[in-house]
Design a protein around this motif. Sequence first.
Motif, short mmCIF file in Angstrom:
data_model
loop_
_atom_site.label_atom_id
_atom_site.label_comp_id
_atom_site.label_asym_id
_atom_site.label_seq_id
_atom_site.Cartn_x
_atom_site.Cartn_y
_atom_site.Cartn_z
N PHE A 95 40.40 1.77 -52.71
CA PHE A 95 41.62 2.06 -52.11
C PHE A 95 42.79 2.12 -52.90
O PHE A 95 42.86 2.89 -53.98
N SER A 96 43.90 1.46 -52.69
CA SER A 96 45.24 1.62 -53.47
C SER A 96 44.83 1.10 -54.72
O SER A 96 45.68 1.35 -55.59
N LYS A 97 44.04 0.13 -55.17
CA LYS A 97 43.87 -0.48 -56.61
C LYS A 97 43.33 0.72 -57.23
O LYS A 97 43.74 0.74 -58.51
N CYS A 98 42.57 1.52 -56.86
CA CYS A 98 42.10 2.48 -57.65
C CYS A 98 43.16 3.70 -57.80
O CYS A 98 43.30 4.14 -59.10
N ASP A 99 43.81 3.88 -56.89
CA ASP A 99 44.83 4.84 -56.87
C ASP A 99 45.86 4.74 -57.84
O ASP A 99 46.44 5.33 -58.61
N THR A 100 46.14 3.21 -57.68
CA THR A 100 47.34 2.68 -58.68
C THR A 100 47.09 2.90 -60.11
O THR A 100 47.87 3.27 -61.06
N LEU A 101 45.61 2.40 -60.54
CA LEU A 101 45.28 2.61 -61.76
C LEU A 101 45.21 4.16 -62.41
O LEU A 101 45.72 4.13 -63.53
N VAL A 102 44.67 4.82 -61.38
CA VAL A 102 44.85 6.25 -61.87
C VAL A 102 45.88 6.92 -62.35
O VAL A 102 46.18 7.66 -63.35
N MET A 103 46.99 6.67 -61.37
CA MET A 103 48.22 7.15 -61.53
C MET A 103 48.99 6.59 -62.75
O MET A 103 49.57 7.37 -63.45
#
Length: 223
Positions: free
Chosen positions: A209-217
Motif C-alpha cells: 500500500f502506501s509504504k510501498c509507494d512511498t519507498l518507490v517514489m
Amino acid sequence: MERIKINDYKTHKISDSDVIHRIHSGEKELYEILLRRNNQKLYRVIRSYINDQAEIEDIMQNTYLKAYEKLYQFKHDSQFSTWLIRIGINETLARLKTKGKYIKLYESEHSPSKDFILEVPDAEQLNPEKKMIRKEAQQVLERTIDRLAIKYRTVYVLREIEGMSIAEVSDCLGLTISNVKVRLHRAKEMIREELYELSLNTEIFEFGFSKCDTLVMKVMRII
C-alpha cells in the motif's frame, strides 16, 4: 521497442532480466518494476534482523540504490531477487555492526529479540470480528517468530513465509543446504504446532500500500 507499462510487473509480462537490459539501454524508469516486485520479500528479510520500521525502510532504500549502482554486475544466470537480498543482508549486517549489534549467525540461539507487535493491514473483505481475530493471530505469530534466534528466524522467514527454495535460501545466506535444513527444522520445533499452521498465512510482515509507494517514489527520485 514496445513501451512497458509499470503495472506490468504484477502480471509478469516481462522478466527481470529483460527489465534490466532495458534499464541499461536508458529506460531507468523501469527500475520501479523491480522495486515493486521485490519490496515485500526484501522487507521481510530485513525485518527478520531488525524490528525498527524507520530503520528497515532506510536500509531498503540504501539496498535499492546500491543495487542500481551495481546493476551492471548482475549476472543474468541467477535470479535478481536473490542477488538483491544478498545486498540487503549485507547492508543490514553493516548497519548492526555500526550500532555495536553485529550478529554472528553461527553463535548459540539463546538470544531472543524483544517482543514487538507489528502493525499489519487488515483484509478489506473480512467483517470486523474476523479482522480482529486475524490481526491478533498474526501478532501472536510475529512475536513468536521474533523470539527465535536470528540464525533460525532468517531461514524460517525466507523458506516458510517467502516460499523460497532450500537452494535459494542457501545461496542468499551463504549456508550449506544441509545447514539450512537443520535450522529450518529447529525453527519449526521452536514454534508451537498451532502457530506453525498459522504461519502459512502470507500476510504477516506486510510491506504494501502506501509504504510501498512511498519507498518507490524516494528511490526513483534519487536515481
